[in-house]
Design an enzyme around this catalytic site. Structure first.
Site, PDB file in Angstrom:
ATOM      1  N   LYS A  52       0.844  -1.207   0.000  1.00 48.54           N
ATOM      2  CA  LYS A  52       0.000   0.000   0.000  1.00 48.54           C
ATOM      3  C   LYS A  52       0.875   1.252   0.000  1.00 48.54           C
ATOM      4  O   LYS A  52       0.640   2.200  -0.758  1.00 48.54           O
ATOM      5  CB  LYS A  52      -0.934   0.001   1.228  1.00 48.54           C
ATOM      6  CG  LYS A  52      -2.050  -1.039   1.137  1.00 48.54           C
ATOM      7  CD  LYS A  52      -2.833  -1.206   2.447  1.00 48.54           C
ATOM      8  CE  LYS A  52      -3.854  -2.340   2.320  1.00 48.54           C
ATOM      9  NZ  LYS A  52      -4.579  -2.649   3.562  1.00 48.54           N
ATOM     10  N   GLN A  96      -4.568  -1.555  10.051  1.00 46.50           N
ATOM     11  CA  GLN A  96      -4.501  -2.846   9.376  1.00 46.50           C
ATOM     12  C   GLN A  96      -5.028  -3.957  10.282  1.00 46.50           C
ATOM     13  O   GLN A  96      -4.679  -4.034  11.470  1.00 46.50           O
ATOM     14  CB  GLN A  96      -3.052  -3.138   8.940  1.00 46.50           C
ATOM     15  CG  GLN A  96      -2.876  -4.374   8.078  1.00 46.50           C
ATOM     16  CD  GLN A  96      -3.516  -4.270   6.691  1.00 46.50           C
ATOM     17  OE1 GLN A  96      -3.701  -3.174   6.163  1.00 46.50           O
ATOM     18  NE2 GLN A  96      -3.858  -5.393   6.102  1.00 46.50           N
ATOM     19  N   ASP A 119     -10.887   2.995   4.617  1.00 44.13           N
ATOM     20  CA  ASP A 119     -11.204   1.567   4.486  1.00 44.13           C
ATOM     21  C   ASP A 119     -12.706   1.379   4.273  1.00 44.13           C
ATOM     22  O   ASP A 119     -13.137   0.314   3.822  1.00 44.13           O
ATOM     23  CB  ASP A 119     -10.839   0.825   5.791  1.00 44.13           C
ATOM     24  CG  ASP A 119      -9.545   0.039   5.689  1.00 44.13           C
ATOM     25  OD1 ASP A 119      -9.192  -0.403   4.578  1.00 44.13           O
ATOM     26  OD2 ASP A 119      -8.899  -0.138   6.744  1.00 44.13           O
TER      27      ASP A 119
HETATM   28  N1  GUN Z   1      -6.708  -6.769   6.382  1.00 48.29           N
HETATM   29  C1  GUN Z   1      -7.004  -7.440   5.237  1.00 48.29           C
HETATM   30  N2  GUN Z   1      -7.575  -6.613   4.340  1.00 48.29           N
HETATM   31  C2  GUN Z   1      -7.661  -5.393   4.927  1.00 48.29           C
HETATM   32  C3  GUN Z   1      -8.151  -4.128   4.491  1.00 48.29           C
HETATM   33  O1  GUN Z   1      -8.656  -3.947   3.367  1.00 48.29           O
HETATM   34  N3  GUN Z   1      -8.039  -3.111   5.397  1.00 48.29           N
HETATM   35  C4  GUN Z   1      -7.516  -3.280   6.640  1.00 48.29           C
HETATM   36  N4  GUN Z   1      -7.468  -2.219   7.459  1.00 48.29           N
HETATM   37  N5  GUN Z   1      -7.041  -4.453   7.071  1.00 48.29           N
HETATM   38  C5  GUN Z   1      -7.119  -5.498   6.212  1.00 48.29           C
END
Ligand code: GUN
Length: 300
Positions: A52, A96, A119
């Site tokens: 990311k 996350q 998110d």
């Molecule tokens: N863990 C797995 N996918 C995601 C996501 O799209 N966002 C977040 N914050 N954690 C994740």
């Protein structure tokens, strides 16, 4: 059978994002700024977050990674979230998942200001999504919708079977595809761990979205000839053939399923790269204050 190339699609959208950022900079604005909060050192989360951050750099976004020890308390983490909520130089941030078991995920999600919840997990954003109001759409479903759109896949009146009811993928995906818009207007069936005889249901599907995290779960005899298959699975398994020592495996038995499909996403190179795109697009919307128009200086 046509392969849905998430990597190429994500590259094309990255170009679009890059040129928007350049225009922002040329008009004296600062670049969009995404912050990722990472608690502990889960291997998969490390990889996702670093991808990311890397993609932010590629398109000219500012990005910051805040790391915390797994022993951080819920209260301390909420304090950090409050700090990010009040920082005018942060457009959006994510915490996350997964988090250590002593931390209550819904409590953390609710502590994030909806305006900065790129998110799209906050109940306000989920609620707005169900009402077809402007909101941050969760990144993975958002990426999948764009793949369906860019590949001109007909969804109206189609039977879409979503497998997996997580709040990150399955649940929002089922809501989005049932909405009265394109891509959408599907008749949606949501299957989960308590569903009986999943194969008899997937066999009726025009579109299958597999998001269960079980490698190779969808077999050829579970798929109707001509179906569209979207594989969200990304299980890391050890491999002696890759530099990292891991390789990603999807939820679909690709080798045998692909020949029955009209369209199918590969793993890797399908949904994965589009998830990051969804997040970056939400961050851009946050920087431009498109969703919450009056979200301005919220400090103090
Ligand atoms: N863990 C797995 N996918 C995601 C996501 O799209 N966002 C977040 N914050 N954690 C994740």
């Amino acid at each position: 059978m046509q392969l849905i190339d998430g990597k190429a699609t994500s590259q094309a959208i990255k170009e679009e994002l890059r040129s928007v950022v350049q225009k922002m900079l040329a008009t004296g604005k600062r670049a969009p700024h995404l912050v990722a909060v990472l608690v502990g050192n889960d291997g998969a989360s490390e990889t996702y977050v670093s991808n990311k951050m890397k993609t932010c750099k590629e398109v000219g976004f500012d990005s910051s990674l805040l790391r915390f020890d797994p022993s951080i308390t819920e209260e301390e983490l909420i304090q950090e979230i409050d700090r990010l909520n009040n920082d005018d130089k942060v457009d959006g941030f994510i915490v996350q998942l997964p988090l250590p078991s002593h931390i209550n995920v819904p409590k953390i999600t609710e502590a994030i200001l909806p305006e900065k919840d790129v998110d799209g997990f906050h109940p306000i954003n989920i609620g707005r999504m169900t009402q077809q109001m402007p909101c941050y759409v969760p990144a993975t479903p958002k990426g999948i919708l764009q793949l369906l759109e860019r590949y001109d896949i007909d969804t109206i009146g189609k039977h879409c079977v979503v497998i997996g009811r997580s709040s990150i993928v399955g649940t929002p995906m089922s809501i989005l595809l049932s909405r009265n818009t394109y891509p959408g207007n599907c008749t949606v069936t949501l299957c989960h761990s308590q569903t009986k005889d999943i194969g008899s249901i997937t066999k009726q599907a025009d579109i299958i979205i597999a998001a269960i995290g079980r490698p190779g779960f969808i077999k050829a005899d579970m798929v109707k000839q001509g179906a569209v298959v979207i594989d969200v699975g990304m299980t890391r398994i050890t491999s002696s053939e890759t530099k990292s020592g891991f390789r990603l495996v999807g939820d679909v038995d690709f080798k045998n399923v692909a020949e029955k499909c009209s369209f199918i996403t590969p793993v890797p190179g399908g949904v994965g790269p589009m998830t990051i795109i969804g997040l970056l697009q939400n961050t851009l919307l946050a920087a431009q204050k498109v969703i919450y128009k009056n979200a301005g200086s919220i400090s103090n």
